[in-house]
Each structure stands twice: as structure tokens, then as C-alpha cells.
Design a protein around this motif. Structure first.
Motif, PDB file in Angstrom:
ATOM      1  N   LYS A   1       2.766  -0.655  20.423  1.00 57.93           N
ATOM      2  CA  LYS A   1       3.693  -0.359  19.338  1.00 57.93           C
ATOM      3  C   LYS A   1       3.569  -1.442  18.273  1.00 57.93           C
ATOM      4  CE  LYS A   1       6.035   3.198  21.131  1.00 57.93           C
ATOM      5  NZ  LYS A   1       6.219   4.507  20.461  1.00 57.93           N
ATOM      6  N   VAL A   2       3.787  -1.062  17.023  1.00 59.52           N
ATOM      7  CA  VAL A   2       3.770  -2.029  15.939  1.00 59.52           C
ATOM      8  C   VAL A   2       5.082  -1.939  15.165  1.00 59.52           C
ATOM      9  CG1 VAL A   2       1.265  -2.073  15.690  1.00 59.52           C
ATOM     10  CG2 VAL A   2       2.585  -0.384  14.414  1.00 59.52           C
ATOM     11  N   GLN A   3       5.423  -3.044  14.518  1.00 60.58           N
ATOM     12  CA  GLN A   3       6.619  -3.075  13.677  1.00 60.58           C
ATOM     13  C   GLN A   3       6.219  -3.319  12.226  1.00 60.58           C
ATOM     14  OE1 GLN A   3       9.136  -6.342  14.829  1.00 60.58           O
ATOM     15  NE2 GLN A   3       7.411  -7.741  15.144  1.00 60.58           N
ATOM     16  N   GLY A   4       7.165  -3.128  11.341  1.00 60.80           N
ATOM     17  CA  GLY A   4       6.869  -3.150   9.919  1.00 60.80           C
ATOM     18  C   GLY A   4       6.234  -4.418   9.407  1.00 60.80           C
ATOM     19  N   GLU A   5       6.609  -5.579   9.937  1.00 64.27           N
ATOM     20  CA  GLU A   5       6.090  -6.844   9.443  1.00 64.27           C
ATOM     21  C   GLU A   5       4.703  -7.182   9.988  1.00 64.27           C
ATOM     22  OE1 GLU A   5       7.514  -8.554   7.147  1.00 64.27           O
ATOM     23  OE2 GLU A   5       9.361  -7.375   7.064  1.00 64.27           O
ATOM     24  N   ASP A   6       4.223  -6.434  10.965  1.00 59.18           N
ATOM     25  CA  ASP A   6       2.915  -6.714  11.552  1.00 59.18           C
ATOM     26  C   ASP A   6       1.795  -6.336  10.584  1.00 59.18           C
ATOM     27  OD1 ASP A   6       4.298  -7.428  13.817  1.00 59.18           O
ATOM     28  OD2 ASP A   6       3.867  -5.567  14.904  1.00 59.18           O
TER      29      ASP A   6
ATOM     30  N   PHE B   1       1.655  -2.527   7.682  1.00 58.47           N
ATOM     31  CA  PHE B   1       2.532  -1.401   7.994  1.00 58.47           C
ATOM     32  C   PHE B   1       3.760  -1.393   7.091  1.00 58.47           C
ATOM     33  CE2 PHE B   1       0.077  -2.485  11.758  1.00 58.47           C
ATOM     34  CZ  PHE B   1      -0.562  -1.276  11.975  1.00 58.47           C
ATOM     35  N   LYS B   2       3.922  -2.461   6.338  1.00 51.92           N
ATOM     36  CA  LYS B   2       4.941  -2.530   5.291  1.00 51.92           C
ATOM     37  C   LYS B   2       4.268  -3.168   4.088  1.00 51.92           C
ATOM     38  CE  LYS B   2       9.480  -4.524   4.205  1.00 51.92           C
ATOM     39  NZ  LYS B   2      10.581  -5.401   4.712  1.00 51.92           N
ATOM     40  N   ASP B   3       4.162  -2.436   3.011  1.00 52.29           N
ATOM     41  CA  ASP B   3       3.380  -2.866   1.849  1.00 52.29           C
ATOM     42  C   ASP B   3       3.909  -4.175   1.273  1.00 52.29           C
ATOM     43  OD1 ASP B   3       1.878  -3.123  -0.414  1.00 52.29           O
ATOM     44  OD2 ASP B   3       2.230  -1.099  -1.151  1.00 52.29           O
ATOM     45  N   PRO B   4       3.137  -5.262   1.316  1.00 53.20           N
ATOM     46  CA  PRO B   4       3.599  -6.547   0.769  1.00 53.20           C
ATOM     47  C   PRO B   4       3.635  -6.563  -0.750  1.00 53.20           C
ATOM     48  CG  PRO B   4       1.321  -6.729   1.444  1.00 53.20           C
ATOM     49  CD  PRO B   4       1.785  -5.369   1.883  1.00 53.20           C
TER      50      PRO B   4
ATOM     51  N   GLN C   1     -17.046  -4.190  -4.267  1.00 52.24           N
ATOM     52  CA  GLN C   1     -16.797  -3.272  -3.163  1.00 52.24           C
ATOM     53  C   GLN C   1     -15.449  -3.557  -2.499  1.00 52.24           C
ATOM     54  OE1 GLN C   1     -20.237  -1.918  -0.810  1.00 52.24           O
ATOM     55  NE2 GLN C   1     -21.364  -3.587  -1.732  1.00 52.24           N
ATOM     56  N   ALA C   2     -14.467  -3.872  -3.324  1.00 50.17           N
ATOM     57  CA  ALA C   2     -13.104  -4.086  -2.839  1.00 50.17           C
ATOM     58  C   ALA C   2     -12.213  -2.959  -3.339  1.00 50.17           C
ATOM     59  CB  ALA C   2     -12.565  -5.436  -3.326  1.00 50.17           C
ATOM     60  N   THR C   3     -11.327  -2.477  -2.471  1.00 48.81           N
ATOM     61  CA  THR C   3     -10.412  -1.409  -2.870  1.00 48.81           C
ATOM     62  C   THR C   3      -9.192  -1.428  -1.958  1.00 48.81           C
ATOM     63  OG1 THR C   3     -10.264   0.961  -3.379  1.00 48.81           O
ATOM     64  CG2 THR C   3     -11.442   0.344  -1.378  1.00 48.81           C
ATOM     65  N   SER C   4      -8.179  -0.655  -2.324  1.00 48.84           N
ATOM     66  CA  SER C   4      -6.940  -0.594  -1.547  1.00 48.84           C
ATOM     67  C   SER C   4      -6.438   0.839  -1.487  1.00 48.84           C
ATOM     68  CB  SER C   4      -5.858  -1.497  -2.168  1.00 48.84           C
ATOM     69  OG  SER C   4      -6.270  -2.852  -2.171  1.00 48.84           O
ATOM     70  N   PHE C   5      -5.678   1.139  -0.434  1.00 47.18           N
ATOM     71  CA  PHE C   5      -5.115   2.467  -0.237  1.00 47.18           C
ATOM     72  C   PHE C   5      -3.656   2.323   0.201  1.00 47.18           C
ATOM     73  CE2 PHE C   5      -9.599   2.569   0.730  1.00 47.18           C
ATOM     74  CZ  PHE C   5     -10.055   3.699   0.060  1.00 47.18           C
ATOM     75  N   LYS C   6      -2.822   3.264  -0.225  1.00 46.68           N
ATOM     76  CA  LYS C   6      -1.430   3.310   0.209  1.00 46.68           C
ATOM     77  C   LYS C   6      -1.243   4.475   1.166  1.00 46.68           C
ATOM     78  CE  LYS C   6       0.365   1.435  -4.150  1.00 46.68           C
ATOM     79  NZ  LYS C   6       1.228   1.710  -5.326  1.00 46.68           N
ATOM     80  N   PHE C   7      -0.269   4.340   2.070  1.00 43.81           N
ATOM     81  CA  PHE C   7       0.052   5.452   2.964  1.00 43.81           C
ATOM     82  C   PHE C   7       1.528   5.401   3.322  1.00 43.81           C
ATOM     83  CE2 PHE C   7      -1.232   1.969   5.812  1.00 43.81           C
ATOM     84  CZ  PHE C   7      -0.226   1.973   6.771  1.00 43.81           C
ATOM     85  N   GLU C   8       2.061   6.546   3.720  1.00 47.42           N
ATOM     86  CA  GLU C   8       3.453   6.634   4.159  1.00 47.42           C
ATOM     87  C   GLU C   8       3.479   6.489   5.669  1.00 47.42           C
ATOM     88  OE1 GLU C   8       7.166   9.804   4.208  1.00 47.42           O
ATOM     89  OE2 GLU C   8       5.620   9.972   2.654  1.00 47.42           O
ATOM     90  N   GLY C   9       4.158   5.454   6.139  1.00 47.36           N
ATOM     91  CA  GLY C   9       4.156   5.137   7.556  1.00 47.36           C
ATOM     92  C   GLY C   9       5.410   5.567   8.283  1.00 47.36           C
ATOM     93  N   HIS C  10       5.783   4.767   9.281  1.00 46.28           N
ATOM     94  CA  HIS C  10       6.918   5.083  10.147  1.00 46.28           C
ATOM     95  C   HIS C  10       8.214   5.125   9.352  1.00 46.28           C
ATOM     96  CE1 HIS C  10       9.097   5.411  13.855  1.00 46.28           C
ATOM     97  NE2 HIS C  10       9.722   4.256  13.702  1.00 46.28           N
TER      98      HIS C  10
ATOM     99  N   ALA D   1       8.302   4.323   5.563  1.00 46.28           N
ATOM    100  CA  ALA D   1       7.908   3.015   5.030  1.00 46.28           C
ATOM    101  C   ALA D   1       6.501   3.117   4.434  1.00 46.28           C
ATOM    102  CB  ALA D   1       7.931   1.968   6.143  1.00 46.28           C
ATOM    103  N   GLN D   2       6.336   2.481   3.284  1.00 47.35           N
ATOM    104  CA  GLN D   2       5.025   2.519   2.643  1.00 47.35           C
ATOM    105  C   GLN D   2       4.130   1.422   3.199  1.00 47.35           C
ATOM    106  OE1 GLN D   2       4.644   3.830  -1.213  1.00 47.35           O
ATOM    107  NE2 GLN D   2       2.857   2.636  -1.744  1.00 47.35           N
ATOM    108  N   GLY D   3       2.936   1.822   3.642  1.00 48.79           N
ATOM    109  CA  GLY D   3       1.954   0.874   4.132  1.00 48.79           C
ATOM    110  C   GLY D   3       0.793   0.749   3.170  1.00 48.79           C
ATOM    111  N   ARG D   4      -0.132  -0.134   3.513  1.00 44.58           N
ATOM    112  CA  ARG D   4      -1.257  -0.402   2.612  1.00 44.58           C
ATOM    113  C   ARG D   4      -2.463  -0.872   3.423  1.00 44.58           C
ATOM    114  NH1 ARG D   4      -1.436  -1.680  -2.976  1.00 44.58           N
ATOM    115  NH2 ARG D   4      -3.285  -2.863  -3.586  1.00 44.58           N
ATOM    116  N   ILE D   5      -3.655  -0.490   2.962  1.00 40.41           N
ATOM    117  CA  ILE D   5      -4.904  -0.962   3.555  1.00 40.41           C
ATOM    118  C   ILE D   5      -5.738  -1.606   2.454  1.00 40.41           C
ATOM    119  CG2 ILE D   5      -6.982  -0.353   4.846  1.00 40.41           C
ATOM    120  CD1 ILE D   5      -5.550   2.159   5.811  1.00 40.41           C
TER     121      ILE D   5
END
Length: 497
Positions: free
Chosen positions: A375-380, A491-494, A116-125, A128-132
Motif C-alpha cells: 500500500k502507498v500513501q499520498g506523501e510517498d 502519489f500527491k502532486d508536489p 528527453q524530459a517530460t511529465s504526466f499528471k494522473f488522478e489517483g486515490h 488526489a492528483q499525482g504526477r510522473i
């Protein structure tokens, strides 16, 4: 063998007249050659062989199909008959009884977790590409934890990333409704607002959406029954299920245009941000939500004002429980919201739970959340989780685990894991417990930060602890671990260089 009569044998033995063969001709307009030799006009010998083969194959197929149908009918007929009693052997009484519960090895554990593990990508600020990264580890069966993610309209219709964790209790039906509906309700409440709406207006819209869904759940249950409704009417049982069960709700709402993160909490699931400090080159942990329990002084004050003179009767200062419930806000939970007479009626006719005492001035619970904004920044990054995680790890240590995972990911990969001995703690009554702390972190599972955090919450390098927790099965597993759901939002895809 075929038998022939004497007359037939005489007829077969009689001399046959000679017939002159036909002359081969091909007439104008004929579609086939009549040069058929002794096989007669119309087809060649080869064509006749092919035709016979096709016909023979068809007969074989038809016969075999008929046989298969007959065999299937026989099997169905046998299944309708009584089964034969199995013979009991005296040898079965020898040796130990054994256990159907298998000791979980490390391959089993990884499979259980990753199922039950999965990941999602999204386009952020600013593109910038983010990830969950997400994972869920069950203890209840069926699990009472649910989660959801999605992208939709936020304030003023702006592109917004939604993530939710829903920790159910007393059943799974309420959290299942939240998974299906809550993000949509919040999006529908935010999108009509002006893009420059005030923070108070945004917070009010989020709270209204939470309460509106809870009202729908409770009203549907109440309206499904009357005094004349027959016991266990299926439609009533179905409508009451989400109202009888309960659920916490935790949601983050990320406006990609403004890089604003709002966090709404009802109950004791928790969101923690790992904030990057450029000067210190390190992450610091900060809670984005505050657990709503009887240990929260703001909640105690709110309940005292709403139910004057009842504080001592409804709140237990030792356990922090509200009339037996571990949280002071929740969806569903009809026993804390319906009048006692109705709770009794549901218990007696529709298999509901019994009332909580005292129940003199309901409702004692609300689904209205507390909302925070920053507010959040990319490295958070943000860790969202049900209380099953926070029962065994602190905010600081959870952020430390993910930050170590990020550090190793930027290098060559996972660290070599050296097993450590377990170090159980025991309370005055002898109950065993443990905490997940950095000295026992195993930094691995480099493809999913939530999986890495979960394994460390289960014991990390203390492999015997992990194995013991994984081997425990329902319902006994609830004595040692809860359902655990984790989402780690980057907020920034590692994963991108």
C-alpha cells in the motif's frame, strides 16, 4: 528597336478620316455603362486599366513560375552530374588537427538532458492528483533504453496507472517492442480478474502477461526462417531483430481505487520507494524489487535447480554473469534460449550473434518477473530507473536527493550551487569511478524531479565530472556511463499547493 518598311511608313503617314464619336447611352437591361468616351463602348478607361493590370500580373506570374521550374530542373540536372573536386590548400596543413567533439558547456548539458524530459499528471486515490516526472539520457546510439506510462484497466477493470522502464542490451529492437506492447499485455491479463481476486491470482496474471509477450517475440523470430530461407531475407531479418536483442523490464501497477502498488521486475532495473514517516518527519528508502543477477542467491538457486550440474560452467561468481550476460532474466536474447544449432544458423545467414558456450540445456533465461505488493500513501514517491542510475547511486541517496528536492520546492526554489572538486576513485587496474552522494547534491531543476536526480547522478556540484561525462560520445561513452532512464512517481502532486 522595331523597323518598318517604306510602304508601311507611307501608310502610317497618310491622313486618317474623322469619325463622329458615339453618343453615350445606357440601354435597358445592360449590365454596364457605355459611357466610355474614346475608349469605345463596353468598359470605362479605369476598368480597362484594371483589366490590363490583372493580365499583366498574370503574365509576370506565369513567366516567373516557368523560370522557377526551369531553374529547379537545372539544379536537378546538376545534382545528377559528377561534382567538381575541391581544391586543397597548403594552408590546411598548418596548425593542429583539432577535434570534431565539442566540449559540452553547461547550457549544452541542460539542453541534452531536457531534450528527453517530460511529465504526466494522473488522478489517483480518492481523486488526489499525482504526477510522473521522466527523463532519459542516452549513451548508446541508438539508445537501448525505452520507457512507457499509461492509464488503463487493472484488476477487475479498475482504473490503474502503469509505468514501465525497459533497459535493452545487444540492440534496441527488443526494448522497443516492450515499450509498445507490455503495458497492454498486462492490462489485458488483469482486467478479466474479479475485483476481489487474491494476490496470488494477480501476481500470476502479471507473470503470464510478461511470458506471453516474450513467447511472441521468440516464436516470431523462430517461425520466420526455415532451412531453405535465403540469407538476409528482409522479412526474416526484421522478425529476428527483437529476438536477437534483449531487454530487462520494470513495471509498476498502481490501483487508484485501493491505493495498491504492485512492482514487477525482469532483470536488474530497480524500483525504490521513499516512504514518508509522519512521526520522524522524514523519508526512508525501501527497494520494491531485487536485481536478478548472479549475485542474487535466489537466482543462483533457481538456475542450479533448472540446470543441475551446470552452475560452475554457466555462472561466474566474480562478475555475477550468466554465460557472459549481466542479468539472469530477460526478454529476447536468443543465444540463451534457442538451441545452439539454430543460433549458429542465424549467425551464418542472418547476421546474428555467435552462440554462448556452454549451451547444452537451453533456455537459460526467462522473462517471468518477480512481483511485490504494498500500500502507498499520498506523501510517498517511487523512483524507477534502469541500472545506469543504480550503478552510481545507492537507494538511500537517491531517495535523499528527491526528498531534498521536495523540501526546496516547498520553499522558495533551487539552492545556490557551489562547484566542488572531483574525487575519482581508482581500482587495482586503474579504472576510474565515482559515486553520487549527498555532499555533492545540487538541488535545482525544480520543474522535474527526475532531471534533478539525473544531474546529481552525473556528478552534481562536481561540474567537471558532469562535463566530462556529457562530452564523452558513443561508442566510448559506454566505458563511463550507460543509458539512464528515470521515472519519479508522486502519489500527491508536489507542484500543487
Amino acid at each position: 528597336m522595331f523597323r518598318c518598311s517604306p510602304a508601311s511608313r507611307r501608310l502610317l503617314a497618310a491622313p486618317r478620316p474623322r469619325v463622329a464619336p458615339n453618343q453615350p447611352t445606357v440601354g435597358r437591361g445592360q449590365l454596364y455603362s457605355t459611357n466610355a468616351g474614346e475608349d469605345g463602348p463596353g468598359f470605362t478607361r479605369r476598368q480597362r486599366y484594371i483589366a490590363l493590370a490583372v493580365i499583366g500580373g498574370g503574365l509576370i506570374w506565369y513567366t516567373s513560375r516557368k523560370r522557377r521550374v526551369t531553374v529547379a530542373e537545372r539544379h536537378r540536372e546538376r545534382s545528377r552530374r559528377d561534382n567538381e573536386l575541391p581544391e586543397i590548400s597548403g594552408s590546411d596543413a598548418d596548425g593542429p588537427a583539432g577535434s570534431p567533439v565539442k566540449v559540452a558547456d553547461w547550457a549544452d548539458i541542460s539542453s541534452m538532458i531536457r531534450k528527453q524530459a517530460t511529465s504526466f499528471k494522473f488522478e489517483g486515490h480518492k481523486g488526489a492528483q499525482g504526477r510522473i516526472d521522466t527523463v532519459r539520457f542516452e549513451s548508446n546510439s541508438p539508445t537501448e533504453d525505452e520507457w512507457a506510462v499509461g492509464v488503463g484497466a487493472g484488476v477487475g477493470g479498475s482504473k490503474t496507472i502503469f509505468a514501465g522502464v525497459y533497459d535493452g542490451h545487444a540492440g534496441w529492437a527488443c526494448s522497443a517492442v516492450l515499450r509498445q506492447k507490455l503495458i497492454a499485455y498486462v492490462s489485458a491479463g488483469l482486467s478479466p480478474l474479479a475485483s476481489d481476486a487474491t494476490g496470488d491470482a494477480v501476481d500470476a496474471a502479471i507473470k503470464k502477461a510478461f511470458v506471453r509477450l516474450d513467447d511472441q517475440i521468440m516464436t516470431a523470430g523462430r517461425n520466420s526462417i526455415t532451412d531453405s530461407t535465403a540469407p538476409l531475407t528482409p522479412e526474416a531479418v526484421s522478425a529476428l531483430a527483437p529476438a536477437i536483442a534483449g531487454s530487462c523490464a520494470l513495471m509498476t501497477i498502481y490501483d487508484t481505487k485501493t491505493s495498491t502498488l504492485r512492482t514487477a521486475v525482469t532483470g536488474d532495473s530497480r524500483a525504490v520507494i521513499g516512504s514518508w514517516s509522519s512521526s520522524n518527519k522524514a523519508y526512508t528508502a525501501e527497494a520494491l524489487s531485487k536485481d536478478q543477477t548472479g549475485f542474487n542467491e535466489d537466482e543462483v538457486k533457481r538456475l542450479d535447480e533448472a540446470h543441475p550440474g551446470e552452475k560452475e560452467a554457466i555462472l561466474d561468481p566474480k562478475s555475477g554473469r550468466l554465460m557472459g550476460l549481466a542479468v539472469t532474466r530477460a526478454f529476447g536474447d536468443h543465444r540463451w534460449k534457442y538451441p545452439q544449432e539454430l543460433v549458429n544458423f542465424i549467425q551464418h545467414r542472418f547476421a546474428g550473434y555467435g552462440p554462448r558456450k556452454p549451451n547444452t540445456s537451453p533456455p537459460y533465461l526467462t522473462a517471468s518477473p518477480e512481483v511485490t505488493t504494498r500500500k502507498v500513501q499520498g506523501e510517498d514517491f517511487v523512483i524507477m530507473a534502469s541500472d545506469g542510475l543504480w550503478d552510481v547511486i545507492s537507494n538511500d541517496d537517491a531517495v535523499a536527493c528527491v526528498s531534498q528536492w521536495l523540501k526546496e520546492k516547498k520553499k522558495s526554489g533551487p539552492k545556490h550551487v557551489i562547484g566542488a572538486k572531483s574525487n575519482w576513485n581508482y581500482d587495482e587496474e586503474g579504472w576510474a569511478s565515482y559515486k553520487a552522494t549527498p555532499e555533492y547534491f545540487a538541488i535545482e531543476d525544480m520543474d522535474n524531479a527526475a532531471v534533478c536526480l539525473l544531474k546529481n547522478a552525473l556528478g552534481g556540484t562536481r561540474r567537471d565530472v558532469v562535463q566530462g561525462l556529457a562530452t564523452s560520445t558513443t561508442p566510448l561513452s559506454r566505458n563511463v556511463r550507460d543509458d539512464i532512464t528515470i521515472q519519479v512517481i508522486f502519489f500527491k502532486d508536489p507542484y500543487r499547493k
